[in-house]
Motif scaffolding. Structure first.
Motif, PDB file in Angstrom:
ATOM      1  N   UNK A 154     -14.461 -17.331 -16.181  1.00 45.73           N
ATOM      2  CA  UNK A 154     -14.216 -17.218 -17.628  1.00 45.73           C
ATOM      3  C   UNK A 154     -13.340 -16.020 -17.983  1.00 45.73           C
ATOM      4  N   UNK A 155     -13.300 -15.024 -17.087  1.00 41.27           N
ATOM      5  CA  UNK A 155     -12.681 -13.744 -17.436  1.00 41.27           C
ATOM      6  C   UNK A 155     -11.159 -13.798 -17.439  1.00 41.27           C
ATOM      7  N   UNK A 156     -10.557 -13.083 -18.398  1.00 37.19           N
ATOM      8  CA  UNK A 156      -9.093 -12.968 -18.441  1.00 37.19           C
ATOM      9  C   UNK A 156      -8.631 -11.691 -17.753  1.00 37.19           C
ATOM     10  N   UNK A 157      -9.471 -10.656 -17.794  1.00 35.06           N
ATOM     11  CA  UNK A 157      -9.152  -9.400 -17.107  1.00 35.06           C
ATOM     12  C   UNK A 157     -10.363  -9.051 -16.240  1.00 35.06           C
ATOM     13  N   UNK A 158     -10.136  -8.765 -14.961  1.00 33.72           N
ATOM     14  CA  UNK A 158     -11.253  -8.364 -14.104  1.00 33.72           C
ATOM     15  C   UNK A 158     -11.050  -6.920 -13.667  1.00 33.72           C
ATOM     16  N   UNK A 159     -12.061  -6.090 -13.935  1.00 33.83           N
ATOM     17  CA  UNK A 159     -12.003  -4.693 -13.510  1.00 33.83           C
ATOM     18  C   UNK A 159     -12.832  -4.543 -12.239  1.00 33.83           C
ATOM     19  N   UNK A 160     -12.178  -4.096 -11.179  1.00 38.21           N
ATOM     20  CA  UNK A 160     -12.845  -3.946  -9.890  1.00 38.21           C
ATOM     21  C   UNK A 160     -13.523  -2.574  -9.841  1.00 38.21           C
ATOM     22  N   UNK A 161     -14.846  -2.583  -9.892  1.00 37.74           N
ATOM     23  CA  UNK A 161     -15.586  -1.312  -9.912  1.00 37.74           C
ATOM     24  C   UNK A 161     -16.245  -1.012  -8.561  1.00 37.74           C
ATOM     25  N   UNK A 162     -15.669  -1.537  -7.494  1.00 35.34           N
ATOM     26  CA  UNK A 162     -16.261  -1.376  -6.168  1.00 35.34           C
ATOM     27  C   UNK A 162     -15.910  -0.055  -5.504  1.00 35.34           C
ATOM     28  N   UNK A 163     -14.984   0.670  -6.113  1.00 40.20           N
ATOM     29  CA  UNK A 163     -14.543   1.903  -5.462  1.00 40.20           C
ATOM     30  C   UNK A 163     -14.913   3.101  -6.327  1.00 40.20           C
ATOM     31  N   UNK A 164     -14.183   4.177  -6.215  1.00 41.25           N
ATOM     32  CA  UNK A 164     -14.569   5.393  -6.932  1.00 41.25           C
ATOM     33  C   UNK A 164     -14.362   5.235  -8.434  1.00 41.25           C
ATOM     34  N   UNK A 165     -14.989   6.135  -9.179  1.00 42.67           N
ATOM     35  CA  UNK A 165     -14.832   6.162 -10.630  1.00 42.67           C
ATOM     36  C   UNK A 165     -13.350   6.335 -10.975  1.00 42.67           C
ATOM     37  N   UNK A 166     -12.681   7.181 -10.197  1.00 40.74           N
ATOM     38  CA  UNK A 166     -11.256   7.426 -10.450  1.00 40.74           C
ATOM     39  C   UNK A 166     -10.438   6.144 -10.291  1.00 40.74           C
ATOM     40  N   UNK A 167     -10.812   5.352  -9.284  1.00 42.77           N
ATOM     41  CA  UNK A 167     -10.107   4.079  -9.051  1.00 42.77           C
ATOM     42  C   UNK A 167     -10.296   3.134 -10.239  1.00 42.77           C
ATOM     43  N   UNK A 168     -11.526   3.098 -10.751  1.00 44.35           N
ATOM     44  CA  UNK A 168     -11.813   2.241 -11.901  1.00 44.35           C
ATOM     45  C   UNK A 168     -11.035   2.725 -13.121  1.00 44.35           C
ATOM     46  N   UNK A 169     -11.039   4.043 -13.324  1.00 45.47           N
ATOM     47  CA  UNK A 169     -10.351   4.589 -14.501  1.00 45.47           C
ATOM     48  C   UNK A 169      -8.844   4.348 -14.439  1.00 45.47           C
ATOM     49  N   UNK A 170      -8.330   4.346 -13.223  1.00 44.23           N
ATOM     50  CA  UNK A 170      -6.899   4.059 -13.059  1.00 44.23           C
ATOM     51  C   UNK A 170      -6.569   2.673 -13.640  1.00 44.23           C
ATOM     52  N   UNK A 171      -7.469   1.721 -13.372  1.00 46.46           N
ATOM     53  CA  UNK A 171      -7.272   0.357 -13.903  1.00 46.46           C
ATOM     54  C   UNK A 171      -7.360   0.346 -15.429  1.00 46.46           C
ATOM     55  N   UNK A 172      -8.283   1.166 -15.961  1.00 41.42           N
ATOM     56  CA  UNK A 172      -8.453   1.202 -17.414  1.00 41.42           C
ATOM     57  C   UNK A 172      -7.225   1.801 -18.101  1.00 41.42           C
ATOM     58  N   UNK A 173      -6.679   2.832 -17.466  1.00 38.95           N
ATOM     59  CA  UNK A 173      -5.461   3.446 -18.010  1.00 38.95           C
ATOM     60  C   UNK A 173      -4.354   2.402 -18.085  1.00 38.95           C
ATOM     61  N   UNK A 174      -4.262   1.601 -17.036  1.00 37.77           N
ATOM     62  CA  UNK A 174      -3.213   0.582 -16.986  1.00 37.77           C
ATOM     63  C   UNK A 174      -3.404  -0.460 -18.102  1.00 37.77           C
ATOM     64  N   UNK A 175      -4.650  -0.874 -18.290  1.00 41.05           N
ATOM     65  CA  UNK A 175      -4.934  -1.844 -19.356  1.00 41.05           C
ATOM     66  C   UNK A 175      -4.598  -1.231 -20.713  1.00 41.05           C
TER      67      UNK A 175
END
Ligand code: ZN
Length: 477
Positions: A445-466
């Motif tokens: 169902x999802x249009x955007x998937x955030x991969x939270x399997x790695x470090x917090x910094x990795x997740x935040x990098x994706x959020x910055x991009x979005x």
């Protein structure tokens, strides 16, 4: 009017019957169909040519013979028939191909808008009409990078843009209506007001709609029935097109008909909101890190409405809801004259029926409050709203959002985090996770998937991009 799936059905049907056949003669009864060459040239070029293949681009058919390609555009009403004799010929059959097996391929066109053009083999792209076509929606090479700039630079209605064969080819009236419904986009929304995530959704949904229609042999409606007696079945799977006055299958609102760029257009006013706000539904699984994501957006001044917070606040403040809950669940869920959420949670967790009962009571209150807060933000001119909703898909609350965003975490990490967070054992954690839809289902169902399997910094990098994408899209100031 035939659209891509109908033309594809014609192609597949004709291929079954006439590949390998030779044209022994061509009878031209109305020469307006033939472009650029004289009837004599047309006949001479086709005579004694064996048909090798039939290809298609958008609504164009290409008949590949030994050394020429015949390009046929069916336009409004064109269709082909295969006949054993010419006894049943009607006045609408304008071109007749005499085949070497004694049969006849006839081209039927009531309105005579169709065209036939001849080029050297495989050289159809030299034709002006074919050269001007945009990429086909089903072409695997068509990407967001191709379509987004073409849509975003225009103030025309998204529906008209998708119908424009110079932008993307193969989408006609029926399938654009169905695509926009599936992508939850109001048909008159200007292209300039579309998010890149919505363009991505348009491509995915359009392909799904088109492929389903091809599987079902297209759509047989009033004006068009494909050749050789093949009837499409897609008309039984329409969600909005031709359904004005009927109830939307998803939200029960009444489907409306309007005109967009002169074309009859059907849409659901609830599923396809007419406003400038982009609403993103945010969800995850239990303990997958949704809060990390929603906190990040709040920190960056994006308006986040938290359904869980709304629910907990209503439990404390809403008298009617309080009364209904205590009537159903008794005084044991009350502590200090307030609903004790943890006692209530424990009571319903292991009992599905009680859980449904509780949802049935609380759901309408939460929805009403959510709607009120959404309207409030819209009235303030906010262009981006995130709805943080744990059970976004389970409760079909994604109907409130234009696109949805999922925080993904592998099961192994998820269950460890949950055991640690809630101080519970493996079995209980497993039970809790399995009380929701599986992550694989949510991903669909999802249009955007955030991969939270790695470090917090990795997740935040994706959020910055979005965030940056939404800013260049014009939804963040
Ligand atoms: Zn609807």
């Amino acid at each position: 009017m035939p659209e891509l799936p109908e033309v594809e059905t014609v192609r597949q049907t004709l291929k079954n019957f006439i590949i390998g056949r030779k044209v022994t003669d061509v009878i031209v009864r109305y020469d307006g169909i033939i472009k650029d060459v004289t009837v004599e040239e047309f006949r001479t070029k086709l005579a004694n040519q064996q048909l090798k293949d039939i290809r298609r681009l958008g609504k164009y058919l290409f008949f590949d013979f030994e050394n020429i390609t015949l390009t046929s555009h069916l336009r409004m009403e064109g269709k082909y028939y295969l006949k054993d004799s010419l006894d049943t010929l009607t006045k609408h059959e304008h071109i007749i191909f005499v085949l070497d097996n004694g049969k006849f391929l006839t081209y039927h066109d009531v309105r005579k808008f169709g065209t036939m053009e001849i080029t050297d083999l495989h050289k159809e792209s030299e034709l002006k009409s074919v050269k001007a076509l945009g990429m086909e929606i089903n072409d695997p090479m068509l990407s967001v990078d191709y379509l987004y700039p073409l849509l975003k630079k225009s103030n025309r209605a998204i529906k008209s843009l998708l119908l424009d064969q110079h932008i993307v080819c193969g989408l006609g009236n029926i399938y654009v209506d169905e695509t926009l419904f599936s992508a939850r986009i109001y048909p008159e929304k200007p292209g300039s007001n579309i998010s890149i995530y919505q363009v991505d959704k348009i491509i995915r949904k359009a392909r799904k709609v088109i492929n389903k229609a091809i599987r079902l042999g297209g759509t047989t409606i009033r004006t068009y029935q494909s050749s050789l007696g093949v009837d499409g079945l897609f008309q039984n799977h329409l969600n909005v097109h031709t359904l004005a006055g009927e109830k939307c299958k998803f939200c029960n609102d009444t489907i409306l008909k309007i005109r967009v760029g002169g074309r009859g257009t059907y849409y659901c006013p609830t599923c396809q909101r007419n406003d400038d706000t982009l609403i993103i539904g945010l969800t995850g699984g239990i303990a997958t890190g949704k809060t990390l994501v929603s906190d990040w957006f709040i920190k960056n001044k994006v308006n986040v409405l938290d359904a869980d917070k709304i629910y907990k606040k209503l439990l404390k403040t809403n008298k009617i809801m309080y009364n209904e809950i205590t009537r159903e669940f008794g005084e044991s869920v009350v502590k200090d004259k307030q609903i004790d959420t943890s006692a209530l949670g424990k009571m319903v967790f292991s009992d599905k029926e009680l859980r449904l009962k509780l949802n049935h009571i609380t759901h309408p209150f939460v929805i009403r409050e959510l709607e009120r807060q959404i309207d409030n933000l819209k009235n303030k001119g906010k262009k981006l709203i995130i709805l943080d909703i744990p059970l976004l898909y389970e409760f079909k609350l994604d109907s409130y959002s234009d696109i949805s965003m999922l925080v993904d975490l592998d099961y192994d990490i998820q269950i460890k985090r949950l055991m640690k967070r809630d101080h519970i054992d493996y079995d209980l954690a497993n039970k809790k996770i399995n009380s929701q839809l599986s992550m694989d289902t949510k991903k669909k169902f999802a249009d955007i998937i955030i991969d939270n399997n790695h470090s917090k910094a990795e997740t935040e990098k994706q959020l910055v991009k979005i965030y940056q994408t939404l800013r260049s899209d014009g939804f963040v100031n």
